[in-house]
Write an enzyme that holds these catalytic residues in place. Structure first.
Site, mmCIF file in Angstrom:
data_model
loop_
_atom_site.group_PDB
_atom_site.id
_atom_site.type_symbol
_atom_site.label_atom_id
_atom_site.label_comp_id
_atom_site.label_asym_id
_atom_site.label_seq_id
_atom_site.Cartn_x
_atom_site.Cartn_y
_atom_site.Cartn_z
ATOM 1 N N ASP A 278 0.868 -1.177 0.000
ATOM 2 C CA ASP A 278 0.000 0.000 0.000
ATOM 3 C C ASP A 278 0.910 1.235 0.000
ATOM 4 O OD1 ASP A 278 -2.109 1.774 0.068
ATOM 5 O OD2 ASP A 278 -3.239 0.651 1.556
HETATM 6 C C1 NOJ Z 1 -4.106 3.863 0.002
HETATM 7 C C2 NOJ Z 1 -5.255 2.918 0.090
HETATM 8 O O1 NOJ Z 1 -5.219 2.239 1.327
HETATM 9 C C3 NOJ Z 1 -5.300 1.909 -1.032
HETATM 10 O O2 NOJ Z 1 -6.502 1.200 -0.948
HETATM 11 C C4 NOJ Z 1 -5.147 2.567 -2.356
HETATM 12 O O3 NOJ Z 1 -5.221 1.622 -3.390
HETATM 13 C C5 NOJ Z 1 -3.826 3.295 -2.383
HETATM 14 N N1 NOJ Z 1 -3.792 4.292 -1.328
HETATM 15 C C6 NOJ Z 1 -3.564 3.979 -3.717
HETATM 16 O O4 NOJ Z 1 -4.364 5.072 -3.840
#
Ligand code: NOJ
Length: 768
Positions: A294
């Site tokens: 993430d």
């Molecule tokens: C943080 C989020 O937790 C995740 O779900 C997302 O895909 C990423 N950022 C990218 O935006």
């Protein structure tokens, strides 16, 4: 051997020829006709051939992914130097082509970038939010929605969707409950597989599809206190039986990538968690795709108090099995991995192993052959009318009718000459869409007000009053990133005036449709809450409008159950529309006026009050089971609406449940058959649900568990026999006493019905 020593003795021309041969030689395999997946061995060979030619820097470069925020120049330089494998958050096809040109033309081996984006519930055409799609209890809805989303995203050059989110959530304080399928592993697994099919098509690289990414692996939905990003503590039993099954279902459905979660799972950060990423994912489940972290989760390992510095963070995540690091401005991988190879902490072979699935996906997606997108075609694809129709149908199938006292619904179109549409969400396009809608064409988003105006036509005067204003107590960082400016806060006098205008409008109208709930930024990432009340002055508005004595319909737009205890007693009709998407207003209008019949069911238990949380139907029972609903002295401990609940404009009867056998041995299967009959005068859908309970075992088992469902469409007075089966898959569970999967000899209850309180009962036994 590095690039220099390998090529040092040959001339520039010869080097170019060699590179050309390496990169273009295996082209033949990838030219499979549409509909034919590439040959696995050919994919692997091509990747191996590439790896042989790549320098260590190039290999490490593939492992980094950056957000395309901020000035373009540094990113362009990094792409041209082969320092990045992927970019995310670029959505303009011209810009994608520009970056891709740099990757393909300026780098030595012409390795294309893979472009990722949060395509969560649509790209241009926004579908209902994922929790709503789960409320359809119709996996085909999710497959269709995500295939449209994939088609639109792919048309602009996005190859990789960071979805589906498969986190089971049993605490609606957690804002991201809106992004998943709710509380149940069985429903969650069905929706997981359905979405993977929608995104990826028949195989990775199918025409007009994208790579899916199951997230957030794993346990994010159990954040303590529902506080986003906080640690999760989950027992092995809950992990195996509740939180992991949707991920396993996605792997079985062929998902090509996974995203590691942000939080600590039982004190071990998910992004540095070898047990999760290696033992469970790769060894037990045989996942062979790529794992991306993430955003900034690798660097966060230092903040967790786990890694001592960035280099160690990089090493920990890498060794745990994170192939690619997603980061905002720079990656720990780019800083830490070169030195780690140099000082022998990791080997070049390990770097290559991390590269393999990334390169494989690029090959499978056909990016080497077709790195660029056709900008003109993308405009056509994004404008496809069928996509909007699919979004409307999905919204109609996702809505849940929570109450319909005195059969106020469906509204009779000619019975009202003046209709008041009231509430802060009634005419807000952004709030009709919900979170993770960036590329939406707001102009074409149909609000509930405009849908109703259209539907009533000249037959009724439809007037609107906002009534109250909605505002988060603490602003959302998403609003800051995306520069969403809240409207200026009303003065107390403005607020009073608007409230009375709304109430007067209700008084002078034949009917009021209240559209209340949560603004788009109140639900989603970084949108957790400690209360479930209708935000702002909405409850006062609701009660004042109801006090006019005129008929009132409440339409909810929201991403989690809210405290609607008062409404559930005093407002005759309540329709849960969630965030219904681009066509939301048309769908709601069709539902309210009977051109569509609600058939959705709750994918979450709806608490009376936040103090009941966590509350879910598949709980165990222990002492004093007969008082399960009286666990508190100040409030019932039963839900306001049970899991699986939802009304219709018709009614249904379940009958005649028959089992093919009443005794089986472990491993055998029982066929279950029953009738469902539409006893009303309108064609309508019912979701037939099957629940079981294992009466004894090596550990206590939940009072009920969903093990089968089917959304059935029945003509007026129509009847259908439904078939389901119970086999090893449904009857096994992970036992904390046995530390493994078991299917045990025991007596089982079976219930069939339209929600988790289903009463049609039978039973069977598994004998030794
Ligand atoms: C943080 C989020 O937790 C995740 O779900 C997302 O895909 C990423 N950022 C990218 O935006």
């Amino acid at each position: 051997m590095n690039r220099k020593s390998r090529f040092g003795r040959i001339g520039t021309f010869a080097r170019k020829v060699l590179v050309f041969l390496v990169v273009s030689a295996p082209v033949a395999f990838a030219q499979t006709p549409p509909g034919v997946p590439p040959d696995d061995q050919a994919v692997r060979q091509r990747v191996d051939a590439l790896l042989k030619e790549m320098s260590l820097d190039e290999k490490i470069g593939q492992l980094s992914q950056l957000f395309a925020f901020g000035p373009a120049q540094p990113l362009e330089d990094a792409v041209a130097k082969g320092q990045l494998g992927s970019l995310l958050f670029v959505t303009d096809p011209a810009v994608i082509n520009r970056y891709q040109h740099l990757a393909v033309e300026k780098t030595r081996l012409h390795i294309p970038l893979i472009f990722g984006f949060d395509v969560i519930h649509g790209f241009r055409t926004i579908f209902p939010v994922p929790i709503a799609m789960a409320a359809s209890w119709d996996p085909a809805v999710a497959t269709k929605a995500q295939s449209v989303a994939a088609r639109e995203a792919r048309s602009v050059g996005i190859d990789w969707a960071f979805a589906p989110m498969l986190d089971i959530a049993r605490d609606p304080r957690w804002g991201r409950i809106v992004e998943g399928a709710g509380e149940d592993p069985y429903l969650g697994s069905a929706m997981a597989a359905a979405q993977v099919r929608g995104f990826q098509g028949d195989y990775i690289g199918s025409l007009d599809h994208v790579l899916a990414c199951m997230k957030h692996f794993a346990g994010y939905g159990a954040a303590e206190g529902g506080r986003d990003y906080d640690a999760s503590y989950i027992s092995d039993s809950q992990l195996y039986n509740v939180y992991l099954p949707p991920f396993h279902a996605a792997v079985k459905a062929g998902v090509g990538s996974a995203m590691s979660a942000y939080m600590d799972l039982n004190d071990m950060p998910a992004t540095g968690n070898t047990w999760l990423l290696q033992d469970v994912l790769r060894q037990d489940w045989k996942f062979s795709g790529l794992v991306v972290s993430d955003a900034d989760a690798v660097k966060s390992l230092e903040k967790h108090g786990y890694a001592k510095d960035l280099s160690e963070a990089a090493l920990d995540a890498f060794k745990a099995g994170v192939n690619m690091e997603m980061a905002l401005d720079f990656t720990a991988y780019s800083k830490g991995l070169p030195a780690a190879v140099q000082n022998g902490q990791i080997t070049v072979e390990q770097i290559e192993a991390a590269d393999r699935p990334i390169l494989e996906m690029k090959v499978r997606l056909g990016l080497f052959e077709n790195p660029y997108v056709d900008e003109a075609r993308s405009q056509q694809v994004l404008a496809t009318p069928e996509h909007r129709t699919a979004a409307r149908l999905a919204a109609e199938r996702s809505a849940v009718l929570l109450r319909d006292q005195g059969k106020l619904l469906p509204l009779r179109k000619n019975a009202y000459t003046s209709v008041a549409v009231v509430g802060p969400l009634a005419d807000s396009q952004v709030d009709t869409l919900g979170s993770w809608a960036f590329q939406e064409d707001l102009v074409e988003t149909v609000t509930v007000l405009s849908g109703l105006r259209d539907k009533f036509g000249a037959g009724a005067r439809v007037s609107y009053a906002q009534g109250v204003q909605l505002r988060r107590e603490f602003p959302s960082f998403f609003d800051e990133i995306f520069h969403l400016k809240p409207e200026p806060v009303w003065t107390p006098e403005q607020a009073r005036n608007e409230m009375s205008r709304a109430v007067n409008l209700a008084k002078s109208s034949d009917l009021t449709i209240l559209v209340l709930g949560e603004a788009q930024n109140m639900s989603g990432e970084a949108a957790s809450r400690e209360s479930f009340g209708l935000p702002g002055e909405q409850e006062q508005l609701l009660e004042a409008v109801s006090a006019t004595g005129k008929p009132v319909v409440l339409v909810l737009l929201n991403g989690r159950p809210l405290d609607i205890k008062w409404a559930a007693q005093h407002v005759p009709a309540i329709l849960e529309a969630w965030y219904p998407g681009t066509q939301g207003g048309n769908a709601v209008a069709n539902l309210l006026l009977g051109d569509a019949v609600p058939g959705g069911k709750l994918p979450v238990t709806w608490p009376r009050d936040v103090g009941q949380v966590p509350i879910y139907y598949a709980h165990n029972t222990t002492q004093s089971a007969e008082n399960q609903g009286k666990r508190y002295w100040d409030e019932e401990s039963t839900p306001l609406f049970p899991f699986g609940y939802g009304l219709s404009y018709s009614s249904f009867i379940f009958s005649d449940v028959k089992l093919s056998r009443t005794q089986i041995k472990p491993g055998e299967t029982i066929e279950v058959r029953f009738d469902v009959e539409n006893t009303g005068a309108v064609a309508a859908d019912e979701v037939a649900q099957l629940y079981i309970h294992q009466r004894s075992g090596s550990v206590s088992r939940p009072v009920r568990e969903l093990k089968g469902f089917e959304r059935v469409t029945l003509p007026a007075h129509g009847k259908k026999t439904v078939h389901m089966s119970l086999g090893k898959q449904e009857l096994s569970y992970w036992s904390s006493a046995k530390k493994g999967w078991v299917e045990e000899p025991a007596a089982f209850d079976v219930w069939i019905g339209g929600d988790s309180e289903a009463s049609l009962h039978t039973g069977f036994e598994i004998a030794q």
